[in-house]
Design a protein around this motif. Sequence first.
Motif, PDB file in Angstrom:
ATOM      1  N   GLU A   2     -18.378 -22.312  34.493  1.00 19.16           N
ATOM      2  CA  GLU A   2     -17.374 -23.325  34.571  1.00 19.16           C
ATOM      3  C   GLU A   2     -16.705 -23.581  33.266  1.00 19.16           C
ATOM      4  N   ALA A   3     -17.584 -23.776  32.146  1.00 19.67           N
ATOM      5  CA  ALA A   3     -17.083 -24.184  31.004  1.00 19.67           C
ATOM      6  C   ALA A   3     -16.144 -22.745  30.246  1.00 19.67           C
ATOM      7  N   ALA A   4     -16.452 -21.633  30.688  1.00 17.16           N
ATOM      8  CA  ALA A   4     -15.725 -20.551  30.353  1.00 17.16           C
ATOM      9  C   ALA A   4     -14.286 -20.587  30.937  1.00 17.16           C
ATOM     10  N   LYS A   5     -14.135 -21.193  32.016  1.00 12.53           N
ATOM     11  CA  LYS A   5     -12.899 -21.521  32.597  1.00 12.53           C
ATOM     12  C   LYS A   5     -11.833 -22.409  32.017  1.00 12.53           C
ATOM     13  N   ARG A   6     -12.588 -23.405  31.306  1.00 15.34           N
ATOM     14  CA  ARG A   6     -11.807 -24.489  30.953  1.00 15.34           C
ATOM     15  C   ARG A   6     -11.113 -23.994  29.613  1.00 15.34           C
ATOM     16  N   PRO A   7      -9.856 -24.414  29.576  1.00 17.33           N
ATOM     17  CA  PRO A   7      -9.235 -24.389  28.261  1.00 17.33           C
ATOM     18  C   PRO A   7      -9.718 -24.908  26.997  1.00 17.33           C
ATOM     19  N   TRP A   8      -9.652 -24.426  25.765  1.00 20.62           N
ATOM     20  CA  TRP A   8     -10.687 -24.795  24.697  1.00 20.62           C
ATOM     21  C   TRP A   8      -9.688 -25.214  23.678  1.00 20.62           C
ATOM     22  N   LYS A   9     -10.270 -26.100  22.851  1.00 20.85           N
ATOM     23  CA  LYS A   9      -9.350 -26.809  21.648  1.00 20.85           C
ATOM     24  C   LYS A   9     -10.139 -26.156  20.289  1.00 20.85           C
ATOM     25  N   CYS A  10      -8.907 -25.653  19.435  1.00 21.76           N
ATOM     26  CA  CYS A  10      -9.628 -25.063  18.347  1.00 21.76           C
ATOM     27  C   CYS A  10     -10.266 -26.020  17.229  1.00 21.76           C
ATOM     28  N   SER A  11     -11.139 -25.734  16.675  1.00 25.97           N
ATOM     29  CA  SER A  11     -11.762 -26.858  15.846  1.00 25.97           C
ATOM     30  C   SER A  11     -11.164 -26.893  14.563  1.00 25.97           C
ATOM     31  N   TYR A  12     -10.372 -26.040  14.324  1.00 23.81           N
ATOM     32  CA  TYR A  12      -9.730 -25.967  12.792  1.00 23.81           C
ATOM     33  C   TYR A  12      -8.352 -26.682  12.901  1.00 23.81           C
ATOM     34  N   CYS A  13      -7.546 -26.386  14.036  1.00 22.99           N
ATOM     35  CA  CYS A  13      -6.134 -26.863  14.083  1.00 22.99           C
ATOM     36  C   CYS A  13      -5.879 -27.670  15.259  1.00 22.99           C
ATOM     37  N   ASP A  14      -6.955 -27.866  16.131  1.00 23.67           N
ATOM     38  CA  ASP A  14      -6.894 -28.745  17.494  1.00 23.67           C
ATOM     39  C   ASP A  14      -5.678 -28.259  18.293  1.00 23.67           C
ATOM     40  N   HIS A  15      -5.591 -26.808  18.074  1.00 23.24           N
ATOM     41  CA  HIS A  15      -4.726 -26.380  19.034  1.00 23.24           C
ATOM     42  C   HIS A  15      -5.300 -25.875  20.521  1.00 23.24           C
ATOM     43  N   LYS A  16      -4.601 -26.365  21.595  1.00 21.45           N
ATOM     44  CA  LYS A  16      -5.313 -26.026  22.958  1.00 21.45           C
ATOM     45  C   LYS A  16      -4.910 -24.668  23.433  1.00 21.45           C
ATOM     46  N   ASN A  17      -6.021 -23.753  23.524  1.00 16.08           N
ATOM     47  CA  ASN A  17      -6.132 -22.378  23.855  1.00 16.08           C
ATOM     48  C   ASN A  17      -6.449 -22.187  25.396  1.00 16.08           C
TER      49      ASN A  17
ATOM     50  N   ALA B  86      -8.487 -20.110  28.493  1.00 20.58           N
ATOM     51  CA  ALA B  86     -10.020 -20.169  28.546  1.00 20.58           C
ATOM     52  C   ALA B  86     -10.206 -18.592  28.095  1.00 20.58           C
ATOM     53  N   THR B  87      -9.245 -17.704  28.327  1.00 19.23           N
ATOM     54  CA  THR B  87      -9.271 -16.262  28.259  1.00 19.23           C
ATOM     55  C   THR B  87      -9.023 -15.963  26.504  1.00 19.23           C
ATOM     56  N   ALA B  88      -8.593 -17.116  25.852  1.00 17.49           N
ATOM     57  CA  ALA B  88      -8.344 -16.625  24.346  1.00 17.49           C
ATOM     58  C   ALA B  88      -9.753 -16.232  23.672  1.00 17.49           C
ATOM     59  N   LEU B  89      -9.837 -15.452  22.836  1.00 12.91           N
ATOM     60  CA  LEU B  89     -10.999 -15.175  21.949  1.00 12.91           C
ATOM     61  C   LEU B  89     -10.738 -15.917  20.594  1.00 12.91           C
ATOM     62  N   LYS B  90      -9.512 -15.931  20.216  1.00 13.04           N
ATOM     63  CA  LYS B  90      -9.032 -16.482  19.011  1.00 13.04           C
ATOM     64  C   LYS B  90      -8.038 -17.533  19.255  1.00 13.04           C
ATOM     65  N   CYS B  91      -7.750 -18.303  18.306  1.00 19.14           N
ATOM     66  CA  CYS B  91      -6.798 -19.324  18.370  1.00 19.14           C
ATOM     67  C   CYS B  91      -5.575 -18.910  18.269  1.00 19.14           C
ATOM     68  N   LYS B  92      -4.549 -19.237  19.297  1.00 20.35           N
ATOM     69  CA  LYS B  92      -3.219 -18.674  19.302  1.00 20.35           C
ATOM     70  C   LYS B  92      -2.686 -19.284  18.161  1.00 20.35           C
ATOM     71  N   ASN B  93      -3.036 -20.396  17.666  1.00 20.23           N
ATOM     72  CA  ASN B  93      -2.259 -20.888  16.509  1.00 20.23           C
ATOM     73  C   ASN B  93      -2.540 -20.476  14.891  1.00 20.23           C
ATOM     74  N   CYS B  94      -3.888 -20.511  14.922  1.00 21.62           N
ATOM     75  CA  CYS B  94      -4.185 -20.175  13.442  1.00 21.62           C
ATOM     76  C   CYS B  94      -5.214 -19.003  13.379  1.00 21.62           C
ATOM     77  N   ASN B  95      -5.440 -18.335  14.610  1.00 19.08           N
ATOM     78  CA  ASN B  95      -6.129 -17.042  14.596  1.00 19.08           C
ATOM     79  C   ASN B  95      -7.705 -17.296  14.290  1.00 19.08           C
ATOM     80  N   ALA B  96      -8.022 -18.451  14.307  1.00 18.95           N
ATOM     81  CA  ALA B  96      -9.756 -18.691  14.036  1.00 18.95           C
ATOM     82  C   ALA B  96     -10.596 -18.090  15.193  1.00 18.95           C
ATOM     83  N   PRO B  97     -11.688 -17.577  14.900  1.00 20.02           N
ATOM     84  CA  PRO B  97     -12.374 -17.092  16.302  1.00 20.02           C
ATOM     85  C   PRO B  97     -13.063 -18.469  17.117  1.00 20.02           C
ATOM     86  N   ARG B  98     -13.039 -18.277  18.378  1.00 23.68           N
ATOM     87  CA  ARG B  98     -13.478 -19.362  19.085  1.00 23.68           C
ATOM     88  C   ARG B  98     -14.784 -19.836  18.715  1.00 23.68           C
TER      89      ARG B  98
END
Length: 220
Positions: free
Chosen positions: A191-206, A208-220
């Motif tokens: 269930e958690a894997a299906k939810r979008p996630w917030k980057c812990s560096y830049c707070d960008h909302k990514n 669920a499928t993204a392994l890296k932040c779309k904004n700052c490229n930090a790994p999930r």
Amino acid sequence: VAGAITLLFVPACKKTVEGETKSWNRNLQRVQRLKTLYPGFAAALDAREKKAQEAMAAAKKLNKANAPKMMAAANSQLMSGFVGKLDRVDSKIKRLRSQALSATSGARDRSDRMAARRAADDARSVLREVKELLRNGAETPAAALTILSKVEGDLRFAKRNLDRVIKVAKDKRKAAKKEAKVRERKAAKKEAAKRPWKCSYCDHKNPATALKCKNCNAPR
Ligand SMILES: [Zn+2]
């Protein structure tokens, strides 16, 4: 060294004439109660009591140094063997009876339920047999010991049977609980894997499928 070893075997509470007299009176009451509960054993209990009375009377005539020890011996003479067994049999019967009652309640499946029912039926037939043996009693201490040893063995056998089926059912319950927990945890992860996630560096909302932040490229 010998002294040190002897010290280890000195009982924690020292035997006294007073203490042994108290025990004696209590034990006599217990024997009296056993005679009322199991009249079939009254003759054997009388015989035992008479012997122990003699030992106690002889012990009381001894000097202060020796009397307590021999009074204690008279006390154990009164309560040992078949008398002790008879004294404990009632609580064993009660425990087995309640175990037979509750044995089937923990069963999760048909085979466990059947095994529990069979063990409970066996226990009940042992209990009936034991009741009969106790009612018939025995004339002499030796015969009483034979009967009560058999009674104890039968009760122990029935208890072990019940213990076993109760344990099997309990283990199954435990295993099922554990399995359910594992399933729950897996589902939560999914269930958690299906939810979008917030980057812990830049707070960008990514997504669920993204392994890296779309904004700052930090790994999930
Ligand atoms: Zn980021």
